[in-house]
Design a protein around this motif. Sequence first.
Motif, PDB file in Angstrom:
ATOM      1  N   PHE A  14     -10.115 -13.176  -6.160  1.00 33.14           N
ATOM      2  CA  PHE A  14     -11.353 -13.506  -5.443  1.00 33.14           C
ATOM      3  C   PHE A  14     -12.454 -12.804  -6.205  1.00 33.14           C
ATOM      4  O   PHE A  14     -12.574 -11.578  -6.096  1.00 33.14           O
ATOM      5  CB  PHE A  14     -11.317 -12.991  -4.004  1.00 33.14           C
ATOM      6  CG  PHE A  14     -10.204 -13.558  -3.177  1.00 33.14           C
ATOM      7  CD1 PHE A  14     -10.294 -14.832  -2.632  1.00 33.14           C
ATOM      8  CD2 PHE A  14      -9.057 -12.818  -2.936  1.00 33.14           C
ATOM      9  CE1 PHE A  14      -9.262 -15.354  -1.855  1.00 33.14           C
ATOM     10  CE2 PHE A  14      -8.019 -13.322  -2.161  1.00 33.14           C
ATOM     11  CZ  PHE A  14      -8.127 -14.596  -1.625  1.00 33.14           C
ATOM     12  N   VAL A  17     -11.820  -9.327  -7.625  1.00 36.09           N
ATOM     13  CA  VAL A  17     -10.646  -8.725  -6.955  1.00 36.09           C
ATOM     14  C   VAL A  17      -9.386  -9.524  -7.275  1.00 36.09           C
ATOM     15  O   VAL A  17      -9.295 -10.712  -6.954  1.00 36.09           O
ATOM     16  CB  VAL A  17     -10.841  -8.686  -5.412  1.00 36.09           C
ATOM     17  CG1 VAL A  17      -9.602  -8.087  -4.730  1.00 36.09           C
ATOM     18  CG2 VAL A  17     -12.079  -7.908  -5.041  1.00 36.09           C
ATOM     19  N   ALA A  19      -6.171 -10.130  -6.104  1.00 34.95           N
ATOM     20  CA  ALA A  19      -5.403  -9.849  -4.887  1.00 34.95           C
ATOM     21  C   ALA A  19      -3.907  -9.978  -5.120  1.00 34.95           C
ATOM     22  O   ALA A  19      -3.118  -9.229  -4.554  1.00 34.95           O
ATOM     23  CB  ALA A  19      -5.842 -10.794  -3.773  1.00 34.95           C
ATOM     24  N   LEU A  38       1.510  -2.112   1.743  1.00 35.01           N
ATOM     25  CA  LEU A  38       0.478  -1.433   2.535  1.00 35.01           C
ATOM     26  C   LEU A  38      -0.658  -2.410   2.826  1.00 35.01           C
ATOM     27  O   LEU A  38      -0.712  -3.494   2.246  1.00 35.01           O
ATOM     28  CB  LEU A  38      -0.065  -0.239   1.734  1.00 35.01           C
ATOM     29  CG  LEU A  38       0.965   0.810   1.330  1.00 35.01           C
ATOM     30  CD1 LEU A  38       0.359   1.813   0.363  1.00 35.01           C
ATOM     31  CD2 LEU A  38       1.487   1.526   2.569  1.00 35.01           C
ATOM     32  N   ASN A  39      -1.579  -2.006   3.689  1.00 39.65           N
ATOM     33  CA  ASN A  39      -2.731  -2.865   3.959  1.00 39.65           C
ATOM     34  C   ASN A  39      -3.472  -3.153   2.661  1.00 39.65           C
ATOM     35  O   ASN A  39      -3.692  -2.248   1.859  1.00 39.65           O
ATOM     36  CB  ASN A  39      -3.696  -2.202   4.945  1.00 39.65           C
ATOM     37  CG  ASN A  39      -3.117  -2.156   6.345  1.00 39.65           C
ATOM     38  OD1 ASN A  39      -2.203  -2.921   6.662  1.00 39.65           O
ATOM     39  ND2 ASN A  39      -3.607  -1.252   7.159  1.00 39.65           N
ATOM     40  N   GLY A  40      -3.807  -4.411   2.465  1.00 40.45           N
ATOM     41  CA  GLY A  40      -4.564  -4.784   1.267  1.00 40.45           C
ATOM     42  C   GLY A  40      -3.710  -4.998   0.025  1.00 40.45           C
ATOM     43  O   GLY A  40      -4.225  -5.243  -1.066  1.00 40.45           O
ATOM     44  N   ALA A  41      -2.368  -4.933   0.188  1.00 38.74           N
ATOM     45  CA  ALA A  41      -1.475  -5.057  -0.979  1.00 38.74           C
ATOM     46  C   ALA A  41      -1.442  -6.472  -1.546  1.00 38.74           C
ATOM     47  O   ALA A  41      -1.079  -6.665  -2.701  1.00 38.74           O
ATOM     48  CB  ALA A  41      -0.061  -4.624  -0.597  1.00 38.74           C
ATOM     49  N   GLY A  42      -1.774  -7.454  -0.706  1.00 36.24           N
ATOM     50  CA  GLY A  42      -1.761  -8.845  -1.180  1.00 36.24           C
ATOM     51  C   GLY A  42      -0.790  -9.730  -0.413  1.00 36.24           C
ATOM     52  O   GLY A  42      -0.511 -10.855  -0.827  1.00 36.24           O
ATOM     53  N   LYS A  43      -0.309  -9.252   0.748  1.00 36.27           N
ATOM     54  CA  LYS A  43       0.690 -10.012   1.502  1.00 36.27           C
ATOM     55  C   LYS A  43       0.126 -11.323   2.051  1.00 36.27           C
ATOM     56  O   LYS A  43       0.689 -12.387   1.854  1.00 36.27           O
ATOM     57  CB  LYS A  43       1.234  -9.157   2.663  1.00 36.27           C
ATOM     58  CG  LYS A  43       1.868  -7.855   2.223  1.00 36.27           C
ATOM     59  CD  LYS A  43       2.412  -7.071   3.400  1.00 36.27           C
ATOM     60  CE  LYS A  43       1.379  -6.623   4.415  1.00 36.27           C
ATOM     61  NZ  LYS A  43       0.428  -5.623   3.924  1.00 36.27           N
ATOM     62  N   THR A  44      -1.007 -11.198   2.750  1.00 33.34           N
ATOM     63  CA  THR A  44      -1.566 -12.398   3.381  1.00 33.34           C
ATOM     64  C   THR A  44      -1.996 -13.408   2.331  1.00 33.34           C
ATOM     65  O   THR A  44      -1.794 -14.620   2.502  1.00 33.34           O
ATOM     66  CB  THR A  44      -2.756 -12.003   4.291  1.00 33.34           C
ATOM     67  OG1 THR A  44      -2.292 -11.024   5.214  1.00 33.34           O
ATOM     68  CG2 THR A  44      -3.286 -13.194   5.056  1.00 33.34           C
ATOM     69  N   THR A  45      -2.543 -12.927   1.235  1.00 30.93           N
ATOM     70  CA  THR A  45      -2.975 -13.845   0.173  1.00 30.93           C
ATOM     71  C   THR A  45      -1.763 -14.588  -0.395  1.00 30.93           C
ATOM     72  O   THR A  45      -1.823 -15.801  -0.617  1.00 30.93           O
ATOM     73  CB  THR A  45      -3.706 -13.064  -0.943  1.00 30.93           C
ATOM     74  OG1 THR A  45      -4.763 -12.322  -0.339  1.00 30.93           O
ATOM     75  CG2 THR A  45      -4.264 -13.994  -1.998  1.00 30.93           C
ATOM     76  N   GLU A 158       3.219 -10.507   9.364  1.00 27.19           N
ATOM     77  CA  GLU A 158       3.214  -9.385  10.329  1.00 27.19           C
ATOM     78  C   GLU A 158       3.537  -9.850  11.761  1.00 27.19           C
ATOM     79  O   GLU A 158       2.725  -9.655  12.670  1.00 27.19           O
ATOM     80  CB  GLU A 158       1.839  -8.690  10.319  1.00 27.19           C
ATOM     81  CG  GLU A 158       1.428  -8.175   8.957  1.00 27.19           C
ATOM     82  CD  GLU A 158       1.640  -6.680   8.749  1.00 27.19           C
ATOM     83  OE1 GLU A 158       2.161  -6.029   9.679  1.00 27.19           O
ATOM     84  OE2 GLU A 158       1.333  -6.193   7.660  1.00 27.19           O
TER      85      GLU A 158
HETATM   86  P1  ATP Z   1      -3.472  -6.590   5.321  1.00 26.41           P
HETATM   87  O1  ATP Z   1      -2.132  -6.203   5.871  1.00 26.41           O
HETATM   88  O2  ATP Z   1      -4.490  -5.523   5.460  1.00 26.41           O
HETATM   89  O3  ATP Z   1      -3.923  -7.949   5.712  1.00 26.41           O
HETATM   90  P2  ATP Z   1      -2.567  -7.712   2.843  1.00 26.41           P
HETATM   91  O4  ATP Z   1      -1.448  -7.086   2.119  1.00 26.41           O
HETATM   92  O5  ATP Z   1      -2.275  -8.933   3.624  1.00 26.41           O
HETATM   93  O6  ATP Z   1      -3.238  -6.635   3.733  1.00 26.41           O
HETATM   94  P3  ATP Z   1      -4.557  -9.309   1.546  1.00 26.41           P
HETATM   95  O7  ATP Z   1      -5.210  -9.688   2.828  1.00 26.41           O
HETATM   96  O8  ATP Z   1      -3.752 -10.345   0.858  1.00 26.41           O
HETATM   97  O9  ATP Z   1      -3.671  -8.020   1.748  1.00 26.41           O
HETATM   98  O10 ATP Z   1      -5.682  -8.759   0.566  1.00 26.41           O
HETATM   99  C1  ATP Z   1      -5.438  -8.376  -0.777  1.00 26.41           C
HETATM  100  C2  ATP Z   1      -6.766  -8.038  -1.429  1.00 26.41           C
HETATM  101  O11 ATP Z   1      -7.559  -9.201  -1.599  1.00 26.41           O
HETATM  102  C3  ATP Z   1      -7.618  -7.069  -0.636  1.00 26.41           C
HETATM  103  O12 ATP Z   1      -8.264  -6.211  -1.546  1.00 26.41           O
HETATM  104  C4  ATP Z   1      -8.608  -7.968   0.057  1.00 26.41           C
HETATM  105  O13 ATP Z   1      -9.804  -7.287   0.301  1.00 26.41           O
HETATM  106  C5  ATP Z   1      -8.803  -9.069  -0.956  1.00 26.41           C
HETATM  107  N1  ATP Z   1      -9.135 -10.379  -0.323  1.00 26.41           N
HETATM  108  C6  ATP Z   1      -8.335 -11.095   0.494  1.00 26.41           C
HETATM  109  N2  ATP Z   1      -8.945 -12.245   0.866  1.00 26.41           N
HETATM  110  C7  ATP Z   1     -10.171 -12.260   0.285  1.00 26.41           C
HETATM  111  C8  ATP Z   1     -11.264 -13.178   0.266  1.00 26.41           C
HETATM  112  N3  ATP Z   1     -11.227 -14.337   0.935  1.00 26.41           N
HETATM  113  N4  ATP Z   1     -12.351 -12.835  -0.467  1.00 26.41           N
HETATM  114  C9  ATP Z   1     -12.402 -11.669  -1.157  1.00 26.41           C
HETATM  115  N5  ATP Z   1     -11.404 -10.768  -1.194  1.00 26.41           N
HETATM  116  C10 ATP Z   1     -10.292 -11.042  -0.486  1.00 26.41           C
END
Ligand code: ATP
Length: 303
Positions: A14, A17, A19, A38-45, A158
């Motif tokens: 993004f 970033v 991700a 961990l939070n922000g690791a990239g799971k949801t992406t 999650e």
């Molecule tokens: P969480 O458990 O906190 O949701 P996660 O492991 O699911 O964490 P992601 O949501 O995939 O992590 O985010 C990974 C990285 O990408 C983070 O740094 C987040 O800020 C960034 N990110 C995710 N979506 C976007 C977006 N639409 N625009 C910009 N940055 C994004």
Amino acid sequence: MNFAIETTNLSKSFGSVQAVNAVNLHVKLGEIYGFLGLNGAGKTTTIRSLLGMIRPTTGTVRILNKEVGPHGKGPWQAVGHMVETPTAYPELSVKENLEIARRLHGIADKSVITRTVEQLKLTPYRNRKAGTLSTGNRQRLGLARALLHRPKLLILDEPTSGLDPAGVVEIREFLAALAREEGVTIFMSSHILTEVARLATRIGIIHEGYLIEELEAQELDALRSQRLEIKTRDLSTAQTVLSQAGYAVTAQENTLMLHDAHAITAPDEVATLLVNAGTPPTQLVVTFENLEDHFLRLTGVHA
Ligand code: ATP
């Protein structure tokens, strides 16, 4: 080998970033795969990419042997998902919410609703407005919707977040039974290692966008190092005495930890040292490094 999920160099950025970074996931049919980070690791992406909700910057995704392509192409009839907090129409009842999902999936058989409501233990709440449900029941409604069309693969982001401990156990047991009895492949993300370790057959660990480890759940125990944990009334004297005797000692809160093989095989010698120093151990136990510590050490958060 046929995989339920296979990604090849999956990356998503993004702006500046990154991700998700060149992730190669391999989820076999029938397994429960814990996707840990961990939070922000990239799971949801990653999960959004698997489901075709976002387009990867580079790399490919195959789900149930079909390539996920642009314009929502994929084997979606065989996939159920729950991504982030499940949303429902708050003014509609549990049954009405599921009725909408039934029509969207084009399922002719109306009895799927009653069956799924029973399966998720939502029968007492079937006529309740979704907006008035507890977090646990809202989560169950999300799962009911994901399962209505009897998917072969369930992708959950999650699934136990926000639940109390009893709710976590219930969902865990439900998912385990689903995999065991119906052969459903489950891919679930979590940031809690102990939770994943209890359920998953395989675990992938993602950190700062990189998949840093993919392993069988039973390998976890072998990877965790052993240590001797000591509690005593005078921690600082004990630490000095043990250091002087040549042990490498670390202190964590009110516990001393020795990682030397000698300490683990001969804890009696450690006990004797402490007794002679006038600070006998109140507890002396050989344990495995706990899972959270192992995870944090892998991800470099703890040394
Ligand atoms: P969480 O458990 O906190 O949701 P996660 O492991 O699911 O964490 P992601 O949501 O995939 O992590 O985010 C990974 C990285 O990408 C983070 O740094 C987040 O800020 C960034 N990110 C995710 N979506 C976007 C977006 N639409 N625009 C910009 N940055 C994004």
